[in-house]
Design a protein around this motif. Sequence first.
Motif, PDB file in Angstrom:
ATOM      1  N   ARG A  36       0.870  -1.193  -0.016  1.00 17.10           N
ATOM      2  CA  ARG A  36      -0.012   0.061   0.003  1.00 17.10           C
ATOM      3  C   ARG A  36       0.898   1.340   0.229  1.00 17.10           C
ATOM      4  O   ARG A  36       0.522   2.294  -0.582  1.00 17.10           O
ATOM      5  CB  ARG A  36      -0.977  -0.050   1.308  1.00 17.10           C
ATOM      6  CG  ARG A  36      -1.742   1.191   1.245  1.00 17.10           C
ATOM      7  CD  ARG A  36      -2.986   1.181   0.252  1.00 17.10           C
ATOM      8  NE  ARG A  36      -3.835   0.049   0.482  1.00 17.10           N
ATOM      9  CZ  ARG A  36      -4.822   0.008   1.450  1.00 17.10           C
ATOM     10  NH1 ARG A  36      -5.034   1.243   2.081  1.00 17.10           N
ATOM     11  NH2 ARG A  36      -5.315  -0.873   1.272  1.00 17.10           N
ATOM     12  N   ASP A 159      -4.661   0.649   6.722  1.00 15.74           N
ATOM     13  CA  ASP A 159      -6.127   0.741   6.366  1.00 15.74           C
ATOM     14  C   ASP A 159      -6.986   1.796   7.113  1.00 15.74           C
ATOM     15  O   ASP A 159      -7.987   2.369   6.669  1.00 15.74           O
ATOM     16  CB  ASP A 159      -6.856  -0.615   6.994  1.00 15.74           C
ATOM     17  CG  ASP A 159      -6.626  -1.625   5.719  1.00 15.74           C
ATOM     18  OD1 ASP A 159      -6.448  -1.164   4.352  1.00 15.74           O
ATOM     19  OD2 ASP A 159      -6.809  -2.983   5.842  1.00 15.74           O
ATOM     20  N   SER A 297      -7.575  -7.204   1.731  1.00 15.53           N
ATOM     21  CA  SER A 297      -7.013  -6.159   2.413  1.00 15.53           C
ATOM     22  C   SER A 297      -5.698  -6.307   3.251  1.00 15.53           C
ATOM     23  O   SER A 297      -5.612  -7.439   3.666  1.00 15.53           O
ATOM     24  CB  SER A 297      -8.066  -5.563   3.228  1.00 15.53           C
ATOM     25  OG  SER A 297      -8.261  -5.980   4.637  1.00 15.53           O
ATOM     26  N   ASP A 455      -3.808  -2.052  -4.752  1.00 16.01           N
ATOM     27  CA  ASP A 455      -4.571  -0.518  -3.839  1.00 16.01           C
ATOM     28  C   ASP A 455      -5.856  -0.987  -3.977  1.00 16.01           C
ATOM     29  O   ASP A 455      -6.587  -0.406  -4.996  1.00 16.01           O
ATOM     30  CB  ASP A 455      -4.071   0.514  -4.425  1.00 16.01           C
ATOM     31  CG  ASP A 455      -4.254   1.731  -3.463  1.00 16.01           C
ATOM     32  OD1 ASP A 455      -5.200   1.656  -2.649  1.00 16.01           O
ATOM     33  OD2 ASP A 455      -3.596   2.806  -3.706  1.00 16.01           O
TER      34      ASP A 455
END
Length: 545
Positions: A36, A159, A297, A455
Amino acid sequence: MEHLTHKRKMTIMVAIIAAMFFAAINQTIVSTAMPRIIAILGGMDYYTWVITIYMLTSTISTVLVGKLSDIYGRKPFILAGIVFFIIGAFLTGFSKDIFQLITYRGIQGIGAGIIMASAFTAVGDLFPPRERGKWTGVMMAVFGFSSVIGPTLGGWIVDHMDWEWVFWIFLPVGIVAFILILALFPKVDKKQAESIDYWGSLFLTLTIVPLLVGFSWAGTKYAWGSQQIIGLFAAAIVALLIFLVIETKVKSPVLPLSLFKNSIVTISNLTGFLMNAGMMGAMIYLPFFVQGVQGVSPTYSGYVTMPMSISMVIISSFTGRWITKSGKYKRYAMLGMPIMLAGMVLMAFMNSIWLAVISMIVFGLGLGLGMPVFSLTVQNAVRPDQLGVATASSQLFRNMGGTIGIAVMGTIMATSLKNNLKSAIGSGAGVDLTKVDPKVAEQLAAFQNPEMLLDQPRLEQLRHTLPDAAQPILTKMIDMLRDALSSALTTVFLSGAALLLVALVLVIFLKEIPLRTSNRMPGQGGEAAKPETGADVPANVAKQV
């Protein structure tokens, strides 16, 4: 320090473990967060450099500190390592682009190398080889615990918070570790007879840097046969030859060549090199499967890697106790390596999250059995006054294996992904954007980059901007990217398995010697001992060697 009371040793171990945890957690916390962060800062082409620079600087600092800590003691170097690490972590959070991130991670690597080299050697100072088995298991458990909470926490932070907190959240732990080491660790007087091998240190550095940079650039920035890569490897060879000449002439070499006349040291270091090359080179790309192929995620990606760490923590703590109780260690390496190999093969063919979890558990079990062994073998095979440099040699080979493994696997990954995408487009699985509305085609062009898979929020945001008619085309493009990435990762994991297979073969030839119950050597009231070629080892070694 073997003469210290049990209570004093325990307080020192608390300080050492605090320092190690600070370094370890800051390394593991970035694993799930890095995809990320790279997506935010840009520069996926330089992704491996974020890891490679850390390994490069930690490798150099590890080997240089090994000999110096034999002369000046461990305390000043652990303190210096913590300071470097704190500064590097603090600055990393202010990175504005990939190049600043790489630079500051390099500073962190310097600190990590110093901490790890000094900490493992300090345990050798405190305890005889027989007792080190237990403490090696404890230290492995520290790494395992950091691996349990690190990836999950790193994914949760990116996150739910600004990514900078990945590097800042554990800075207070570093400060506490510094205070504990400063207050509890005994100071050792400098050995007056020892001199510092400046020229050897210089040319060892000049060997390591172009070698690892060459592997990092080869196949990505430059072709393997390019002038730049050949020039880097040639420079490394020349520097190595000069280094070897220097080490044969200086009074106190930074890396005594006599160590490698000891077959136990040589085989242990080569095994560590191959094991780390296969493990680190492949494991660094596991988040690509979880996040990129499966679309999980970063937070939940950490949950997938957690079982490996938990199984490693449990087994390594037991392995250390078993080694201490029996004084034997080879059986655990012989059992652990095949299990690690099986776990890596499972990774190559995983096609679901559940299979990924199973492969993680299997790999962690093998890691917990095999990893604690090889530092013990090296430390048990040398004189106490060579403890620092011998431990540093072990760390050097492991770090170089990890760095080269990451670089080579990165090349395999990039090349395989490129070829897979080209094959998919050539077979008609791709999308011809020239036949799509120009405005939609411009939007869809962003989805041709594999970075998009890492992403998820951006992917969903762009998906909602497309008209309904373009959704099937987008789905086809994403499926193509995921298939290409999955196939490339299979190649990476199989390459890691091949390296672990070679490491297993080497372990078969490792000569086992009973672990000594004292640090003392002949003439010091310790166990009788007899040198193997090039290094002093216990008498019960000679009977088995």
